[in-house]
Design a protein around this motif. Structure first.
Motif, PDB file in Angstrom:
ATOM      1  N   TYR A   1      29.335 -45.924 -34.826  1.00  0.00           N
ATOM      2  CA  TYR A   1      29.153 -44.665 -35.163  1.00  0.00           C
ATOM      3  C   TYR A   1      29.131 -43.421 -34.179  1.00  0.00           C
ATOM      4  CZ  TYR A   1      27.469 -45.959 -39.835  1.00  0.00           C
ATOM      5  OH  TYR A   1      27.169 -46.678 -41.005  1.00  0.00           O
ATOM      6  N   LEU A   2      28.874 -43.940 -33.144  1.00  0.00           N
ATOM      7  CA  LEU A   2      28.754 -42.808 -31.912  1.00  0.00           C
ATOM      8  C   LEU A   2      30.092 -42.331 -31.480  1.00  0.00           C
ATOM      9  CD1 LEU A   2      25.390 -43.654 -30.138  1.00  0.00           C
ATOM     10  CD2 LEU A   2      25.647 -41.851 -31.604  1.00  0.00           C
ATOM     11  N   ILE A   3      31.114 -43.207 -31.714  1.00  0.00           N
ATOM     12  CA  ILE A   3      32.386 -42.838 -31.203  1.00  0.00           C
ATOM     13  C   ILE A   3      33.292 -42.331 -32.307  1.00  0.00           C
ATOM     14  CG2 ILE A   3      32.367 -44.391 -29.179  1.00  0.00           C
ATOM     15  CD1 ILE A   3      34.349 -46.368 -30.696  1.00  0.00           C
ATOM     16  N   GLY A   4      32.765 -42.497 -33.257  1.00  0.00           N
ATOM     17  CA  GLY A   4      33.209 -42.079 -34.628  1.00  0.00           C
ATOM     18  C   GLY A   4      34.699 -42.883 -35.149  1.00  0.00           C
ATOM     19  N   HIS A   5      34.255 -44.146 -34.970  1.00  0.00           N
ATOM     20  CA  HIS A   5      35.200 -45.256 -35.197  1.00  0.00           C
ATOM     21  C   HIS A   5      35.610 -44.998 -36.827  1.00  0.00           C
ATOM     22  CE1 HIS A   5      36.873 -49.175 -36.378  1.00  0.00           C
ATOM     23  NE2 HIS A   5      37.173 -49.179 -35.058  1.00  0.00           N
ATOM     24  N   ASP A   6      36.796 -45.370 -37.180  1.00  0.00           N
ATOM     25  CA  ASP A   6      37.432 -45.346 -38.654  1.00  0.00           C
ATOM     26  C   ASP A   6      36.458 -46.106 -39.648  1.00  0.00           C
ATOM     27  OD1 ASP A   6      39.244 -43.750 -37.912  1.00  0.00           O
ATOM     28  OD2 ASP A   6      40.848 -45.315 -37.933  1.00  0.00           O
ATOM     29  N   TYR A   7      36.018 -47.357 -39.394  1.00  0.00           N
ATOM     30  CA  TYR A   7      35.086 -47.916 -40.430  1.00  0.00           C
ATOM     31  C   TYR A   7      33.997 -47.225 -40.685  1.00  0.00           C
ATOM     32  CZ  TYR A   7      32.391 -51.702 -42.766  1.00  0.00           C
ATOM     33  OH  TYR A   7      31.861 -52.496 -43.454  1.00  0.00           O
ATOM     34  N   PRO A   8      32.920 -46.686 -39.930  1.00  0.00           N
ATOM     35  CA  PRO A   8      31.855 -45.991 -40.404  1.00  0.00           C
ATOM     36  C   PRO A   8      32.319 -44.627 -41.340  1.00  0.00           C
ATOM     37  CG  PRO A   8      31.742 -46.447 -37.839  1.00  0.00           C
ATOM     38  CD  PRO A   8      33.076 -46.746 -38.363  1.00  0.00           C
ATOM     39  N   ARG A   9      33.333 -43.987 -40.856  1.00  0.00           N
ATOM     40  CA  ARG A   9      33.676 -42.967 -41.461  1.00  0.00           C
ATOM     41  C   ARG A   9      34.099 -43.608 -43.137  1.00  0.00           C
ATOM     42  NH1 ARG A   9      34.926 -38.379 -38.692  1.00  0.00           N
ATOM     43  NH2 ARG A   9      35.438 -38.805 -36.659  1.00  0.00           N
ATOM     44  N   ALA A  10      34.834 -44.397 -42.946  1.00  0.00           N
ATOM     45  CA  ALA A  10      35.193 -44.893 -44.484  1.00  0.00           C
ATOM     46  C   ALA A  10      33.937 -45.138 -45.327  1.00  0.00           C
ATOM     47  CB  ALA A  10      36.224 -46.298 -44.410  1.00  0.00           C
ATOM     48  N   GLN A  11      33.135 -45.968 -44.499  1.00  0.00           N
ATOM     49  CA  GLN A  11      31.813 -46.265 -45.177  1.00  0.00           C
ATOM     50  C   GLN A  11      31.037 -44.863 -45.740  1.00  0.00           C
ATOM     51  OE1 GLN A  11      30.166 -49.158 -46.053  1.00  0.00           O
ATOM     52  NE2 GLN A  11      32.558 -50.033 -45.620  1.00  0.00           N
ATOM     53  N   LEU A  12      30.907 -44.121 -44.871  1.00  0.00           N
ATOM     54  CA  LEU A  12      30.342 -42.787 -45.374  1.00  0.00           C
ATOM     55  C   LEU A  12      31.190 -42.127 -46.507  1.00  0.00           C
ATOM     56  CD1 LEU A  12      29.326 -41.013 -41.695  1.00  0.00           C
ATOM     57  CD2 LEU A  12      27.903 -42.194 -43.643  1.00  0.00           C
ATOM     58  N   ASP A  13      32.474 -42.058 -46.458  1.00  0.00           N
ATOM     59  CA  ASP A  13      33.302 -41.639 -47.549  1.00  0.00           C
ATOM     60  C   ASP A  13      33.011 -42.401 -48.905  1.00  0.00           C
ATOM     61  OD1 ASP A  13      34.495 -39.724 -45.840  1.00  0.00           O
ATOM     62  OD2 ASP A  13      36.305 -40.946 -45.605  1.00  0.00           O
ATOM     63  N   MET A  14      32.842 -43.714 -48.712  1.00  0.00           N
ATOM     64  CA  MET A  14      32.431 -44.425 -49.987  1.00  0.00           C
ATOM     65  C   MET A  14      31.360 -44.045 -50.451  1.00  0.00           C
ATOM     66  SD  MET A  14      30.844 -47.702 -50.860  1.00  0.00           S
ATOM     67  CE  MET A  14      30.655 -48.412 -49.387  1.00  0.00           C
ATOM     68  N   LYS A  15      30.323 -43.946 -49.730  1.00  0.00           N
ATOM     69  CA  LYS A  15      29.040 -43.785 -50.093  1.00  0.00           C
ATOM     70  C   LYS A  15      28.732 -42.117 -50.422  1.00  0.00           C
ATOM     71  CE  LYS A  15      27.478 -47.315 -47.238  1.00  0.00           C
ATOM     72  NZ  LYS A  15      27.066 -47.786 -46.094  1.00  0.00           N
ATOM     73  N   ARG A  16      29.788 -41.401 -50.259  1.00  0.00           N
ATOM     74  CA  ARG A  16      29.749 -39.954 -50.625  1.00  0.00           C
ATOM     75  C   ARG A  16      28.730 -39.195 -49.604  1.00  0.00           C
ATOM     76  NH1 ARG A  16      30.525 -40.683 -56.909  1.00  0.00           N
ATOM     77  NH2 ARG A  16      28.803 -42.091 -56.471  1.00  0.00           N
ATOM     78  N   LEU A  17      28.709 -39.565 -48.296  1.00  0.00           N
ATOM     79  CA  LEU A  17      27.820 -38.986 -47.499  1.00  0.00           C
ATOM     80  C   LEU A  17      28.562 -38.182 -46.549  1.00  0.00           C
ATOM     81  CD1 LEU A  17      25.542 -42.019 -46.694  1.00  0.00           C
ATOM     82  CD2 LEU A  17      24.968 -40.200 -48.349  1.00  0.00           C
ATOM     83  N   PRO A  18      28.189 -37.003 -45.813  1.00  0.00           N
ATOM     84  CA  PRO A  18      28.862 -36.081 -44.803  1.00  0.00           C
ATOM     85  C   PRO A  18      28.986 -36.943 -43.620  1.00  0.00           C
ATOM     86  CG  PRO A  18      26.586 -35.393 -45.216  1.00  0.00           C
ATOM     87  CD  PRO A  18      26.678 -36.612 -46.102  1.00  0.00           C
ATOM     88  N   HIS A  19      30.189 -36.739 -43.062  1.00  0.00           N
ATOM     89  CA  HIS A  19      30.521 -37.268 -41.629  1.00  0.00           C
ATOM     90  C   HIS A  19      29.558 -36.739 -40.644  1.00  0.00           C
ATOM     91  CE1 HIS A  19      34.804 -38.378 -42.597  1.00  0.00           C
ATOM     92  NE2 HIS A  19      34.069 -39.028 -43.520  1.00  0.00           N
ATOM     93  N   SER A  20      28.912 -35.480 -40.916  1.00  0.00           N
ATOM     94  CA  SER A  20      27.871 -34.987 -39.947  1.00  0.00           C
ATOM     95  C   SER A  20      26.760 -35.985 -39.586  1.00  0.00           C
ATOM     96  CB  SER A  20      27.302 -33.774 -40.444  1.00  0.00           C
ATOM     97  OG  SER A  20      26.507 -33.890 -41.574  1.00  0.00           O
ATOM     98  N   TRP A  21      26.407 -37.100 -40.427  1.00  0.00           N
ATOM     99  CA  TRP A  21      25.493 -38.042 -40.255  1.00  0.00           C
ATOM    100  C   TRP A  21      25.772 -38.911 -39.206  1.00  0.00           C
ATOM    101  CZ3 TRP A  21      22.442 -39.636 -45.325  1.00  0.00           C
ATOM    102  CH2 TRP A  21      21.809 -38.429 -46.033  1.00  0.00           C
ATOM    103  N   MET A  22      27.057 -39.347 -39.160  1.00  0.00           N
ATOM    104  CA  MET A  22      27.362 -40.112 -38.076  1.00  0.00           C
ATOM    105  C   MET A  22      26.677 -40.183 -36.808  1.00  0.00           C
ATOM    106  SD  MET A  22      31.655 -41.023 -38.509  1.00  0.00           S
ATOM    107  CE  MET A  22      31.630 -42.214 -37.450  1.00  0.00           C
ATOM    108  N   PRO A  23      26.720 -39.089 -36.212  1.00  0.00           N
ATOM    109  CA  PRO A  23      25.826 -39.346 -34.924  1.00  0.00           C
ATOM    110  C   PRO A  23      24.289 -39.779 -35.039  1.00  0.00           C
ATOM    111  CG  PRO A  23      26.845 -37.217 -34.908  1.00  0.00           C
ATOM    112  CD  PRO A  23      27.110 -37.775 -36.274  1.00  0.00           C
ATOM    113  N   ARG A  24      23.641 -39.124 -36.165  1.00  0.00           N
ATOM    114  CA  ARG A  24      22.454 -39.278 -36.448  1.00  0.00           C
ATOM    115  C   ARG A  24      21.983 -40.770 -36.812  1.00  0.00           C
ATOM    116  NH1 ARG A  24      23.331 -34.528 -39.713  1.00  0.00           N
ATOM    117  NH2 ARG A  24      22.457 -32.517 -38.524  1.00  0.00           N
ATOM    118  N   LEU A  25      23.038 -41.262 -37.594  1.00  0.00           N
ATOM    119  CA  LEU A  25      22.801 -42.916 -37.989  1.00  0.00           C
ATOM    120  C   LEU A  25      23.144 -43.585 -36.632  1.00  0.00           C
ATOM    121  CD1 LEU A  25      24.812 -42.552 -41.317  1.00  0.00           C
ATOM    122  CD2 LEU A  25      22.207 -42.836 -41.026  1.00  0.00           C
ATOM    123  N   GLY A  26      23.981 -43.447 -35.818  1.00  0.00           N
ATOM    124  CA  GLY A  26      24.348 -44.048 -34.587  1.00  0.00           C
ATOM    125  C   GLY A  26      23.183 -43.896 -33.652  1.00  0.00           C
ATOM    126  N   THR A  27      22.581 -42.688 -33.783  1.00  0.00           N
ATOM    127  CA  THR A  27      21.447 -42.523 -32.663  1.00  0.00           C
ATOM    128  C   THR A  27      20.154 -43.406 -33.009  1.00  0.00           C
ATOM    129  OG1 THR A  27      22.093 -40.295 -32.013  1.00  0.00           O
ATOM    130  CG2 THR A  27      19.755 -40.990 -31.758  1.00  0.00           C
TER     131      THR A  27
END
Length: 118
Positions: free
Chosen positions: A23-49
């Motif tokens: 999540y913290l490095i912005g890998h494609d898999y979490p991005r795809a998961q967020l897209d599938m769940k219709r969540l904003p990519h801005s959540w990636m660092p928060r979820l990773g933290t």
């Protein structure tokens, strides 16, 4: 019981740490998961933290058992939220979620059993 506690805690910590890094490095898999769940990519660092804090908290539980227990509860709640996010969009691909959820639930159960709460 001590060996089970240490083993399950380390496995859960490693799993959540790996997820946090993706999540913290912005890998494609979490991005795809967020897209599938219709969540904003801005959540990636928060979820990773949150995942990273949970991972560190599990390890800190060796020194301060209450901290480890709180980290376990937090991770169980995190993955409960992940399940809700999956079900909200109708996703039935829950194998990845199940691996993480079962691991953190097992860690919580073993931790509580080892520290004599049960």
């Amino acid at each position: 019981m001590f060996v089970a506690y240490v083993t399950v805690t380390i496995v859960a910590s490693v799993f959540t740490a790996i997820a946090a890094v993706t999540y913290l490095i912005g890998h494609d898999y979490p991005r795809a998961q967020l897209d599938m769940k219709r969540l904003p990519h801005s959540w990636m660092p928060r979820l990773g933290t949150v995942l990273a804090a949970g991972s560190v908290g599990l390890l800190a539980g060796f020194a301060v058992p209450l901290l480890g227990t709180l980290a376990s509860v937090g991770l169980v709640l995190y993955f409960a939220g992940a399940l809700i996010a999956h079900l909200r969009v109708g996703s039935r691909n829950l194998v990845g979620w199940a691996v993480f959820a079962v691991t953190v639930v097992a860690e919580l159960a073993v931790s509580l059993a080892y520290h004599g709460v049960w």
